[in-house]
Design an enzyme around this catalytic site. Structure first.
Site: not given
Ligand code: ADP
Ligand code: MG
Ligand code: MG
Length: 521
Positions: A175, A177-179, A181-183, A198, A294
């Site tokens: 779905l 990508k974050g800092g 890992g992947e979601v 996550k 944030d």
């Molecule tokens: P990070 O802390 O690394 O920024 P996030 O929690 O923001 O990670 O997640 C990265 C991306 O993954 C989000 O911008 C979103 O697009 C997707 N995502 C995160 N959580 C969810 C969720 N509960 N349902 C659907 N998509 C999600």
């Molecule tokens: Mg974060």
């Molecule tokens: Mg984020």
């Protein structure tokens, strides 16, 4: 769109729809088989006998306590009153008066004294609910704990506390990508419930010393319970990652909606609705002394009905009572002036964030940056400190700039005066929003995501997550992982059982209200 993406999307859409077995595994009943009551005795001795936790807060606990009361002619009325008061809360302002009078006329219990009738309607439920719980937490609560309904509660708790690993889930498409890992989209095999998982890669955490941050995110999420913040359902570990299993937000993030569907920006009603819900989420966090830090479009997610939730609590921090923090924390371009300049700050930082969000949703660009422009970090900081943002045609000129969320002085900023954010809700910008109804989830969202669409970038357009080499995991790491790996979060797990129908299908008793074999001594 490439074939790989189409396949991944259609598998996800099919899983969301459930299919014949509601997405449950064929063996779901075995996975959720009650342990015999004789195996629940340790739990019975150790569980805290607190009425509020056992009979009000925990969703399955509440249901079983209500079933117990319903089985007792002398207690039935109390539960009917509780139901009626809860329904009262869901009534619109116009319907409330008549409904309230109806309750008074139809339900008599010893503590419904005539003088209460004179109480103003808005106070109706508050004092009654208090009295109701006062009564039920006495003798009825004692008797409940002797009943088969409480034994059944213990059985559910045993299931809830089963250790969790990756085999509990099916995995679908990536779905985001974050800092760290992947979601991924995932589904619980036993219940068919969809979640977002996550993953925080262990090697990445170690290399970038993200341990405290990971634990902090997990801990804060586990303590919250708001319809405007994603819920944590499970925390577990795999060989390579720590996993947070979160409310599935099928509608995608606001960044995607602002920039990837039609011309940048959203229409006024949508902006106002999302801003109002974010505002409720912030107030909930702030009431628990949590500063979010944030706020930006990609961290605000839409669910399948079009409501938003705040997500990504990696930078959130619990402040000491009336305390302040210091530290340049947040995302470049979204940090408040006082955050950038190393001053002490409190909740003001989040109200600035809401200002940026409203601005970006409306204008289709953030307040201090033109579309397609990439100013250097120092130039961004200069603008945040010095530049007066411009309100073009898309802003209602009678409301902007009086919506003082982007005031550079935190002492003059809306939200930072003494009403803990309530003054934001009463600003004319939100005049069309009924916050009581909104907080009860009773306002229809202005936009409903299409259930047949997947609101995120195609899988091959999300960059692959890089691997870290040369990091060795040791005993200290293992110790930290065990703090993270706490399994199911009680409230979320119990809600999952109820929402997926597993609770009502499994929670059966013997004929004529007798004890079934698994509860028979
Ligand atoms: P990070 O802390 O690394 O920024 P996030 O929690 O923001 O990670 O997640 C990265 C991306 O993954 C989000 O911008 C979103 O697009 C997707 N995502 C995160 N959580 C969810 C969720 N509960 N349902 C659907 N998509 C999600
Ligand atoms: Mg974060
Ligand atoms: Mg984020």
């Amino acid at each position: 769109m490439e074939i790989e993406s189409m396949v991944a999307n259609s598998a996800l859409i099919k899983a969301r729809e459930g299919g014949g077995n509601k997405g449950r595994s064929l063996k779901w009943k075995e996975m959720l088989r009650f342990p015999h009551i004789s195996r629940c005795m340790d739990l019975a001795t150790n569980i805290e006998r607190d009425y509020h936790s056992l009979c009000v807060k925990q969703p399955i606990g509440k249901k079983l306590f209500q079933l117990f009361c319903r089985s007792r002619p002398d207690l039935q009325n109390y539960i009917s009153l509780q139901d009626a008061l809860e329904t009262f809360e869901t009534k619109s302002d116009e319907e409330r008066r008549d409904f309230g009078i109806n309750i008074i006329q139809n339900l008599s219990t010893p503590f419904l004294l005539p003088e209460r009738l004179q109480g103003i309607m808005s106070n109706l439920s508050i004092s009654w609910i208090r009295d109701l719980h006062q009564y039920l937490s006495g003798k009825p609560f004692v008797e409940y704990q002797e009943s088969m309904f409480f034994d059944r509660f213990l059985q559910w708790k045993m299931l809830e506390r089963q250790p969790i690993n990756k085999h509990a889930f099916r995995q679908y498409r990536l779905l985001g990508k974050g800092g760290f890992g992947e979601v991924w989209a995932c589904q619980v095999r036993a219940t068919g419930m969809m979640y977002a998982c996550k993953k925080l890669e262990k090697t990445h955490i170690k290399k970038r010393r993200g341990e405290t941050m990971a634990l902090n995110e997990k801990q804060i999420l586990g303590e919250l319970d708001s319809r405007f913040v994603v819920n944590l359902a499970y925390a577990y570990e795999t060989k390579h990652a720590l996993c947070l299993v979160l409310t599935m937000m099928s509608g995608g993030d606001l960044r995607f909606h602002i920039y990837n569907i039609g011309p940048p920006g959203l229409d006024r009603d949508r902006v106002c609705f999302y801003a109002a819900e974010v505002c409720c989420g912030l107030i909930h966090l702030h009431q628990k002394s949590i500063l979010y830090r944030d706020l930006k479009p990609e961290n605000i997610l839409l669910d399948d009905s079009g409501h938003i939730r705040i997500s990504d609590l990696g930078l959130a921090i619990q402040l000491p009572d009336r305390g302040l923090v210091r530290g340049r924390v947040g995302t470049h371009g979204y940090m408040a002036p006082e955050v950038i300049s190393h001053e002490f700050y409190g909740m003001s930082a989040d109200w600035w964030g809401l200002g940026c969000l409203i601005y970006e949703m409306t204008a289709g660009r953030p307040p201090f940056k033109a579309r397609g422009e990439h100013p250097s970090p120092s130039e961004m900081e200069r603008r945040i400190h010095k530049q007066q943002e411009e309100y073009g045609d898309r802003f209602d000129q009678s409301l902007f700039p009086p919506l003082q969320l982007l005031n550079k002085d935190p002492n003059l900023r809306l939200g930072c005066l003494d009403r803990k954010g309530r003054e934001v809700q009463s600003h004319p910008y939100f005049r069309k929003i009924n916050f009581r109804m909104l907080e009860a989830g009773l306002v229809e969202p202005p936009f409903k995501p299409d259930p047949r669409q997947v609101y995120c970038s195609d899988v091959q357009d999300i960059d692959e997550f890089s691997t870290v080499k040369g990091v060795i995991l040791d005993n200290i790491d293992t110790n930290f992982y065990s703090k993270f790996n706490t399994g199911s979060v009680p409230t979320s797990w119990q809600n999952e059982m109820i929402e997926t129908g597993c609770f009502s299908e499994l929670n059966v008793f013997g004929p004529f209200g007798s004890r079934p074999p698994d509860l028979d001594w």
